[in-house]
Design a protein around this motif. Structure first.
Motif, PDB file in Angstrom:
ATOM      1  N   PRO A  56      24.177  -6.946  34.316  1.00 43.91           N
ATOM      2  CA  PRO A  56      24.297  -8.324  33.811  1.00 43.91           C
ATOM      3  C   PRO A  56      23.386  -8.614  32.624  1.00 43.91           C
ATOM      4  CG  PRO A  56      24.131  -8.300  36.216  1.00 43.91           C
ATOM      5  CD  PRO A  56      23.803  -6.921  35.743  1.00 43.91           C
ATOM      6  N   GLN A  57      22.200  -7.985  32.588  1.00 48.83           N
ATOM      7  CA  GLN A  57      21.296  -8.203  31.465  1.00 48.83           C
ATOM      8  C   GLN A  57      21.762  -7.452  30.223  1.00 48.83           C
ATOM      9  OE1 GLN A  57      17.016  -7.571  32.581  1.00 48.83           O
ATOM     10  NE2 GLN A  57      17.902  -7.103  34.583  1.00 48.83           N
ATOM     11  N   VAL A  58      22.260  -6.236  30.422  1.00 53.77           N
ATOM     12  CA  VAL A  58      22.633  -5.372  29.298  1.00 53.77           C
ATOM     13  C   VAL A  58      23.892  -5.871  28.593  1.00 53.77           C
ATOM     14  CG1 VAL A  58      23.468  -3.063  28.698  1.00 53.77           C
ATOM     15  CG2 VAL A  58      21.484  -3.320  30.217  1.00 53.77           C
ATOM     16  N   ALA A  59      24.895  -6.284  29.366  1.00 53.53           N
ATOM     17  CA  ALA A  59      26.205  -6.636  28.799  1.00 53.53           C
ATOM     18  C   ALA A  59      26.056  -7.689  27.705  1.00 53.53           C
ATOM     19  CB  ALA A  59      27.122  -7.149  29.902  1.00 53.53           C
ATOM     20  N   ALA A  60      26.620  -7.406  26.534  1.00 49.69           N
ATOM     21  CA  ALA A  60      26.453  -8.286  25.371  1.00 49.69           C
ATOM     22  C   ALA A  60      27.786  -8.486  24.672  1.00 49.69           C
ATOM     23  CB  ALA A  60      25.450  -7.678  24.391  1.00 49.69           C
ATOM     24  N   LEU A  61      27.934  -9.657  24.087  1.00 51.84           N
ATOM     25  CA  LEU A  61      29.109  -9.903  23.253  1.00 51.84           C
ATOM     26  C   LEU A  61      29.111  -8.959  22.058  1.00 51.84           C
ATOM     27  CD1 LEU A  61      29.146 -13.799  23.335  1.00 51.84           C
ATOM     28  CD2 LEU A  61      30.952 -12.304  24.198  1.00 51.84           C
ATOM     29  N   PRO A  62      30.259  -8.732  21.424  1.00 51.54           N
ATOM     30  CA  PRO A  62      30.318  -7.814  20.282  1.00 51.54           C
ATOM     31  C   PRO A  62      29.331  -8.184  19.175  1.00 51.54           C
ATOM     32  CG  PRO A  62      32.521  -8.404  20.998  1.00 51.54           C
ATOM     33  CD  PRO A  62      31.585  -9.284  21.758  1.00 51.54           C
ATOM     34  N   TYR A  63      28.838  -7.156  18.510  1.00 46.60           N
ATOM     35  CA  TYR A  63      27.804  -7.328  17.479  1.00 46.60           C
ATOM     36  C   TYR A  63      28.229  -8.278  16.361  1.00 46.60           C
ATOM     37  CZ  TYR A  63      30.459  -4.430  14.219  1.00 46.60           C
ATOM     38  OH  TYR A  63      31.427  -3.951  13.371  1.00 46.60           O
ATOM     39  N   ASP A  64      29.533  -8.344  16.069  1.00 49.29           N
ATOM     40  CA  ASP A  64      29.977  -9.058  14.871  1.00 49.29           C
ATOM     41  C   ASP A  64      30.322 -10.523  15.119  1.00 49.29           C
ATOM     42  OD1 ASP A  64      32.186  -8.421  16.382  1.00 49.29           O
ATOM     43  OD2 ASP A  64      33.369  -7.583  14.736  1.00 49.29           O
ATOM     44  N   VAL A  65      30.046 -11.034  16.319  1.00 50.45           N
ATOM     45  CA  VAL A  65      30.291 -12.467  16.542  1.00 50.45           C
ATOM     46  C   VAL A  65      29.040 -13.292  16.263  1.00 50.45           C
ATOM     47  CG1 VAL A  65      32.043 -11.936  18.276  1.00 50.45           C
ATOM     48  CG2 VAL A  65      29.727 -12.512  19.025  1.00 50.45           C
ATOM     49  N   TYR A  66      27.937 -12.616  15.917  1.00 46.19           N
ATOM     50  CA  TYR A  66      26.674 -13.299  15.686  1.00 46.19           C
ATOM     51  C   TYR A  66      26.239 -13.218  14.223  1.00 46.19           C
ATOM     52  CZ  TYR A  66      25.940 -12.896  20.783  1.00 46.19           C
ATOM     53  OH  TYR A  66      26.051 -12.969  22.148  1.00 46.19           O
ATOM     54  N   SER A  67      25.616 -14.274  13.748  1.00 45.26           N
ATOM     55  CA  SER A  67      24.848 -14.189  12.512  1.00 45.26           C
ATOM     56  C   SER A  67      23.532 -13.488  12.832  1.00 45.26           C
ATOM     57  CB  SER A  67      24.564 -15.592  11.964  1.00 45.26           C
ATOM     58  OG  SER A  67      23.684 -16.290  12.848  1.00 45.26           O
ATOM     59  N   ARG A  68      22.779 -13.122  11.794  1.00 46.60           N
ATOM     60  CA  ARG A  68      21.494 -12.465  12.044  1.00 46.60           C
ATOM     61  C   ARG A  68      20.559 -13.392  12.830  1.00 46.60           C
ATOM     62  NH1 ARG A  68      17.722  -8.990   7.773  1.00 46.60           N
ATOM     63  NH2 ARG A  68      16.249  -8.229   9.352  1.00 46.60           N
ATOM     64  N   VAL A  70      13.276  -7.087   6.031  1.00 44.37           N
ATOM     65  CA  VAL A  70      13.853  -5.745   6.113  1.00 44.37           C
ATOM     66  C   VAL A  70      15.374  -5.871   6.064  1.00 44.37           C
ATOM     67  CG1 VAL A  70      14.127  -3.673   7.533  1.00 44.37           C
ATOM     68  CG2 VAL A  70      11.911  -4.837   7.438  1.00 44.37           C
ATOM     69  N   ASP A  71      15.982  -5.180   5.124  1.00 46.91           N
ATOM     70  CA  ASP A  71      17.431  -5.243   4.953  1.00 46.91           C
ATOM     71  C   ASP A  71      18.137  -4.705   6.192  1.00 46.91           C
ATOM     72  OD1 ASP A  71      19.651  -5.604   2.704  1.00 46.91           O
ATOM     73  OD2 ASP A  71      20.133  -3.785   3.831  1.00 46.91           O
ATOM     74  N   ILE A  72      19.250  -5.355   6.573  1.00 46.82           N
ATOM     75  CA  ILE A  72      19.951  -4.934   7.790  1.00 46.82           C
ATOM     76  C   ILE A  72      20.546  -3.533   7.663  1.00 46.82           C
ATOM     77  CG2 ILE A  72      20.457  -7.300   8.482  1.00 46.82           C
ATOM     78  CD1 ILE A  72      23.299  -6.922   7.532  1.00 46.82           C
ATOM     79  N   TYR A  73      20.682  -3.028   6.438  1.00 48.39           N
ATOM     80  CA  TYR A  73      21.241  -1.695   6.227  1.00 48.39           C
ATOM     81  C   TYR A  73      20.160  -0.663   5.903  1.00 48.39           C
ATOM     82  CZ  TYR A  73      25.413  -4.611   5.819  1.00 48.39           C
ATOM     83  OH  TYR A  73      26.406  -5.529   6.061  1.00 48.39           O
ATOM     84  N   ASP A  74      18.921  -0.993   6.127  1.00 48.90           N
ATOM     85  CA  ASP A  74      17.811  -0.068   5.901  1.00 48.90           C
ATOM     86  C   ASP A  74      17.925   1.106   6.869  1.00 48.90           C
ATOM     87  OD1 ASP A  74      14.985   1.019   6.266  1.00 48.90           O
ATOM     88  OD2 ASP A  74      14.613  -0.474   4.707  1.00 48.90           O
ATOM     89  N   ASP A  75      17.585   2.311   6.395  1.00 49.73           N
ATOM     90  CA  ASP A  75      17.642   3.500   7.254  1.00 49.73           C
ATOM     91  C   ASP A  75      16.856   3.306   8.546  1.00 49.73           C
ATOM     92  OD1 ASP A  75      19.192   4.790   5.379  1.00 49.73           O
ATOM     93  OD2 ASP A  75      17.556   6.013   4.563  1.00 49.73           O
ATOM     94  N   ARG A  76      15.738   2.620   8.446  1.00 48.18           N
ATOM     95  CA  ARG A  76      14.892   2.420   9.633  1.00 48.18           C
ATOM     96  C   ARG A  76      15.607   1.628  10.711  1.00 48.18           C
ATOM     97  NH1 ARG A  76       9.993  -0.536   6.863  1.00 48.18           N
ATOM     98  NH2 ARG A  76      11.766  -1.283   5.605  1.00 48.18           N
ATOM     99  N   VAL A  77      16.509   0.762  10.301  1.00 50.77           N
ATOM    100  CA  VAL A  77      17.246  -0.070  11.266  1.00 50.77           C
ATOM    101  C   VAL A  77      18.125   0.810  12.158  1.00 50.77           C
ATOM    102  CG1 VAL A  77      19.051  -1.816  11.459  1.00 50.77           C
ATOM    103  CG2 VAL A  77      17.165  -2.147   9.848  1.00 50.77           C
ATOM    104  N   TYR A  78      18.879   1.718  11.550  1.00 50.73           N
ATOM    105  CA  TYR A  78      19.752   2.588  12.329  1.00 50.73           C
ATOM    106  C   TYR A  78      18.944   3.575  13.169  1.00 50.73           C
ATOM    107  CZ  TYR A  78      23.218   0.569   9.237  1.00 50.73           C
ATOM    108  OH  TYR A  78      24.001  -0.317   8.555  1.00 50.73           O
ATOM    109  N   GLU A  79      17.853   4.068  12.599  1.00 52.21           N
ATOM    110  CA  GLU A  79      16.994   4.978  13.366  1.00 52.21           C
ATOM    111  C   GLU A  79      16.431   4.285  14.604  1.00 52.21           C
ATOM    112  OE1 GLU A  79      14.183   6.105  10.414  1.00 52.21           O
ATOM    113  OE2 GLU A  79      15.628   7.363   9.311  1.00 52.21           O
TER     114      GLU A  79
END
Length: 411
Positions: free
Chosen positions: A18-30, A58-67
């Motif tokens: 119940p804690q983990v389950a999340a709505l899709p990533y693209d329905v939220y603004s930052r 920090v840009d949302i597409y920064d390499d560190r973000v994906y890492e």
């Protein structure tokens, strides 16, 4: 025929689900994503939107973000928040919203089926959104958000699903938004074989929601093939995570529109221009949702209107006959100057789940005019896809949304 494959699922321990389950990533603004993750450090949105772990500079597409996403996923597996099932299987995923149930099969679909048209599409994708999920999948080595597929309802598959859902589920919880989620596992070889055979008789499946996730998963799979020239076709990267639902259980809500200005027209001139293509009736201050195809609600200067398209505008063409096409081709484009709704910054799209009050709110803040839509039907979606055509952007809004984090597919 559709390849629908069992897989070894990585999933949360039941106590964490119940804690983990999340709505899709693209329905939220930052901003919204940061609020959710701050309130719930176990929400899968922490991994799906890893920029929430960084300051806003920090840009949302920064390499560190994906890492960071990859690090967090490995950490959660090591902590025991997630477990990997010891054998391949299917899963049954049931969502209940306002008493209406839809029950799908969680499985892996073939990237080759996507390429050869057995998995049918109805929307274009945007490259920048693809690149984001490509990097996310590639760096985490996992598909974390299932693609929502539909198929024409099949009695044999329905019977198998029904025989499973009378048993106790291993996930059973109600999310904060009131939607119930239940999950069952199918490990029996005879049932697995029956499901594979049944889908083998289904000529095609349709992407209902998740075009960008699907395109990104396929491109990562093709990239892995290039990196592994001796691949057999059975490696996990040849498949992508999906949940497949029968069409007669699905609900599509409208995808409403708001526009920033009247393109230089006065209110009087604007109403006169749209009157050349639509019958315009004032509806007062009560929010108006269209009740039939070919009609539209419009909110302008704190008043609601009903717009009814002239019969001459209606078309038997699968795309041109869509309400979203009529509005775009006869009003948004020629009158309001919205040339390409995918890229024009003057238009925004509001999912039907947010209600008509959201349209009024936006018009009191940053928009001038709003349009409430009659929902596209699943039959219209199938007709467009079967014809090999594409819908205009933001034509469908499916509810309820599948939760991310309940099922992961490692590559």
């Amino acid at each position: 025929m559709a390849i629908v494959k069992p897989f070894r699922c990585v999933r949360p321990e039941p106590g964490y689900a119940p804690q983990v389950a999340a709505l899709p990533y693209d329905v939220y603004s930052r901003k919204e994503a940061c609020e959710v993750t701050a309130a719930n450090p176990r929400s899968f949105l922490n991994i799906d939107r890893p920029e929430t772990q960084f300051s806003h500079d920090v840009d949302i597409y920064d390499d560190r973000v994906y890492e960071k996403a990859g690090e967090m996923l490995k950490g959660w597996i090591k902590e025991g928040i997630f477990q990997k099932d010891p054998q391949e299987g299917y899963y049954i995923y049931e969502l209940t919203m306002n008493g209406r149930r839809q029950t799908g099969i969680v499985a892996c679909s073939s990237i080759d089926d996507y390429g050869n048209g057995i998995i049918k599409k109805h929307e274009n994708t945007r490259e920048e959104k693809e690149v984001d999920r490509i990097r996310h999948v590639d760096t985490t080595n996992a598909q974390t958000g299932p693609i929502f597929l539909a198929y024409r309802s099949n009695d044999e598959i329905n019977g198998i699903v029904n025989s499973v859902t009378v048993t106790p589920p291993f996930y059973d919880f109600v999310a904060e938004d009131g939607i119930s989620h239940r999950v069952w596992q199918i490990l029996e070889e005879d049932r697995i074989s029956l499901i594979q055979q049944a889908f083998g008789g289904i000529p095609c499946t349709y992407i209902a929601d998740g075009h960008h996730r699907a395109a990104s998963a396929v491109k990562v799979g093709l990239k892995r093939r290039e990196e592994n020239p001796g691949y057999t076709g059975e490696e996990p990267f040849n498949y992508f995570l999906s949940v497949l639902f029968p069409d007669d259980q699905l609900m599509i809500m409208p995808y409403n529109r708001v526009v920033k200005d009247l393109n230089g027209h006065s209110e009087e001139e604007f109403l006169r221009k749209i009157g050349q293509s639509f019958e315009v009736d004032g509806m007062g201050t009560e929010a108006y949702a269209p009740m039939e195809k070919g009609t539209f609600g419009m909110y302008l200067n704190q008043k609601w209107y009903c717009l009814k398209a002239f019969n001459s505008l209606k078309s038997s063409d699968p795309v041109m006959g869509l309400d979203v096409s009529i509005l775009q081709d006869r009003l948004l484009g020629p009158v309001l100057g919205i040339g390409d709704p995918r890229t024009d910054k003057r238009i925004d799209f509001i999912g039907g789940i947010r209600g008509l009050k959201e349209l009024e709110k936006r018009c009191s803040q940053d928009m001038a005019v709003a349009f409430s839509m009659y929902p596209t039907s699943i039959e219209e979606l199938f007709s467009v896809a079967d014809a090999g055509l594409l819908m205009p952007p933001k034509s469908t809004w499916f509810e309820p949304k599948l939760r991310s984090g309940l099922f992961l597919h490692l590559l």
